[in-house]
Design a protein around this motif. Structure first.
Motif: not given
Lengths: 167, 167
Positions: A42-56
């Motif tokens: 199940r999901v805990i969280s998410s993030s978006h990194r501008e520095d290396n352009k990734t979605l998590r």
């Protein structure tokens, strides 16, 4: 007698097949095996990194989810496993101002065992790269790279993830 | 006799309590009830919107997950439910170039039933806002807003989400 030989050979081939399928993902250089079934967590969280352009997307096993939902994450209890799925940003074809998961970069894990991994903040680190799930690191020393990067969040039990607010 | 009355009263209070707890989230104005247990669903994808600065995680019920993992999403099968959790971007305190989920905006759902919802592309729409899960829309006509926004992705069965590549 012929049927007995055929039956034994069939069983043997099945056994080899199952063994091969179960072992197709190599363990990390520190011996950590990829947690099975992580895609069903199940999901805990998410993030978006501008520095290396990734979605998590950050997932957790049952122990981690129970801890996250009851606010018991400082420290996370032994047995918690956090799994982070990382994709390269790609533009949504029909919504230009949105990015969605493109190329799959890696799946990485933090396994909490405060005695087994006491030298690295109580966490065992491992990462498998790409869709073919190649283990990251040439030898077991790769964990120093992980642990070093996580040092700034020592006060958050070495974890960058903060459980997302949910109803 | 006294114990019988106490027992009956206790049962009655429990029943009222359970009923109240189960019904605390109001249905959407079109009659759709919030899918229970959606926080326990598995992940299909994620997205980041630059225009309104939000992070999203898209979950699916078992039918949707099976469809997503086997590439049967054009069209999604009846019984599929997609759930999108939306948060406002907030800066990660220890990684300034990353955004993480801040304020919870809403949870919204698309429920596939090609006969029941044939007037809106086979999908029933509903949204509950904020941590207190207030139903969105003044009356049942709110679905026209949802359906209108999804019109550009008609060729993707009216769904913006594309299942993320995973190992």
């Amino acid at each position: 007698m012929k049927y007995l030989v055929i039956t034994i050979l069939t069983c043997l081939l099945c056994f080899i097949g199952i063994t091969f399928a179960e072992n197709k993902v190599l363990p990390a250089p520190n011996g950590i095996e990829m947690p099975m079934q992580y895609k069903d967590w199940r999901v805990i969280s998410s993030s978006h990194r501008e520095d290396n352009k990734t979605l998590r997307v950050i997932l957790g096993n049952d122990t981690a989810i129970e801890a996250a939902r009851s606010g018991r994450t400082k420290p996370w209890p032994d047995g918690s496993i956090l799994g982070k799925l990382v994709w390269k940003d790609t533009e949504h074809p029909e919504w230009k101002k949105a990015t969605i998961p493109g190329k799959f970069v890696h799946a990485e894990f933090m396994i909490k065992d405060s005695s087994k991994y006491k030298d690295t903040g109580g966490w065992g680190f491992a990462r498998w790269k790409g869709l073919n799930q190649e283990p990251h690191g040439k030898d077991a020393s790769f964990v120093q790279e992980c642990f070093g990067c996580h040092a700034p969040v020592k006060n958050n039990d070495y974890v960058f993830t903060q459980p997302s607010p949910m109803p």
